[in-house]
Design an enzyme around this catalytic site. Structure first.
Site, PDB file in Angstrom:
ATOM      1  N   CYS A  10      -5.034  -3.273   2.528  1.00  0.00           N
ATOM      2  CA  CYS A  10      -4.774  -3.343   3.966  1.00  0.00           C
ATOM      3  C   CYS A  10      -6.021  -3.610   4.800  1.00  0.00           C
ATOM      4  CB  CYS A  10      -4.014  -2.100   4.412  1.00  0.00           C
ATOM      5  SG  CYS A  10      -3.021  -2.444   5.895  1.00  0.00           S
TER       6      CYS A  10
ATOM      7  N   LYS B 225      -9.430   2.015  -1.947  1.00  0.00           N
ATOM      8  CA  LYS B 225      -9.657   1.364  -0.641  1.00  0.00           C
ATOM      9  C   LYS B 225     -11.034   1.710  -0.074  1.00  0.00           C
ATOM     10  CE  LYS B 225      -7.150   0.807   3.788  1.00  0.00           C
ATOM     11  NZ  LYS B 225      -5.903   1.199   4.494  1.00  0.00           N
TER      12      LYS B 225
ATOM     13  N   GLU C  62       0.867  -1.187   0.000  1.00  0.00           N
ATOM     14  CA  GLU C  62       0.000   0.000   0.000  1.00  0.00           C
ATOM     15  C   GLU C  62       0.909   1.244   0.000  1.00  0.00           C
ATOM     16  OE1 GLU C  62      -1.976   0.195   3.785  1.00  0.00           O
ATOM     17  OE2 GLU C  62      -3.512   1.603   3.104  1.00  0.00           O
TER      18      GLU C  62
HETATM   19  C1  ACM Z   1      -3.923   0.004   7.195  1.00  0.00           C
HETATM   20  O1  ACM Z   1      -5.050  -0.127   6.698  1.00  0.00           O
HETATM   21  N1  ACM Z   1      -2.948   0.561   6.520  1.00  0.00           N
HETATM   22  C2  ACM Z   1      -3.651  -0.454   8.556  1.00  0.00           C
END
Ligand code: ACM
Length: 270
Positions: A144, A109, A38
């Site tokens: 993530c 995301k 990420e």
């Molecule tokens: C995250 O979502 N970077 C912990």
């Protein structure tokens, strides 16, 4: 088919260095698909929205996406990598998918973690399938913290994902273990690409947990990296394993579901 991850340490804000380092680590690697962490080109620990805007790039016309496209074409390799995306003053925590055919797509995301809620818009792309033509495989992307919502991986499995690519910057100690469950409950491969190192910026002090891994549909960790080193690791997988959803000869993971009993899952109220 060989797939793997690039586990990186990242110098905050130094996009030129970070992209160069990632591509250097990948140079002699023979793989069809590699997943990078990420926000791999910038680092994670933003301290303001202004800072995020300065580091953000357009997808697919920004510099980093172009570099990934060029590299994918040159090496004949598919790449999934996280970066800050800017679109008309809005910024997203996104991942780009590139391949020998050039730009393939992006995912934004869906579930923002902690202060990310202050910098980023919640993703609006939904859970999509990307066809990696040369590999004859269907992949989905989560980023993530999306891991903690089983609906994200399930949605991808229902749409036919055989591999879930999971760029990450993990700071909590749960995901590497939890992905074993995500893999068996959906019978998919999962490539988690995490980073290592520490970022102390503003009020934050994040230590990233490494242990990037490839998990199999039979709940095996096929390869796992260290907690502290930069590493590129790959493993041979047989994607057929992800196409067979049978648990016993009388149980099929997707066909045996009882969606009529799950209606609460699509309501906002708890
Ligand atoms: C995250 O979502 N970077 C912990």
């Amino acid at each position: 088919m060989k797939v793997g991850f690039v586990q990186l340490n990242i110098k905050f804000g130094d996009k030129e260095r970070n992209v160069k380092e990632a591509l250097k680590l990948m140079r002699n690697v023979d793989a069809g698909l590699l997943v990078l962490p990420e926000l791999f080109n910038t680092g994670y620990t933003l301290t303001s929205k202004e800072e995020a805007l300065k580091l953000a790039e357009e997808i697919p016309h920004g510099k980093t996406t172009k570099e990934l496209i060029d590299y994918s074409i040159e090496k004949g390799m598919y790449i999934v990598a996280g970066l800050i995306e800017r679109e008309e003053g809005k910024i997203f925590n996104s991942a780009v998918v590139t391949g020998p055919e050039g730009y393939i797509g992006k995912y934004r995301k869906s579930h923002l973690f902690y202060y990310e809620k202050k910098w980023f818009e919640p993703g609006d792309t939904g859970f999509q399938i990307f066809h990696l033509k040369n590999l004859k495989v269907k992949v989905g992307v989560i980023i993530c913290f999306d891991w903690i919502f089983p609906e994200a991986s399930r949605s991808l499995a229902l749409k036919g994902a055989e591999i879930i690519c999971h760029p990450a910057n993990l700071v909590l100690p749960y995901a590497q273990k939890a992905m074993l469950t995500r893999a068996i409950e959906n019978k998919v491969f999962i490539i988690t690409s995490n980073r290592v190192g520490r970022e102390k910026r503003g009020i934050f002090d994040f230590k990233f947990t490494g242990m990037s891994q490839v998990t199999s549909p039979r709940m095996k960790v096929l390869v796992r990296a260290s907690q502290e080193r930069e590493e590129v690791r790959t493993v041979d997988i047989n994607v057929e394993e992800a196409r067979n959803k049978k648990i016993t000869e009388m149980n099929d993971l997707l066909k045996d579901r009882r969606p009529e009993l799950y209606l609460d899952l699509t309501k906002r109220e708890t």
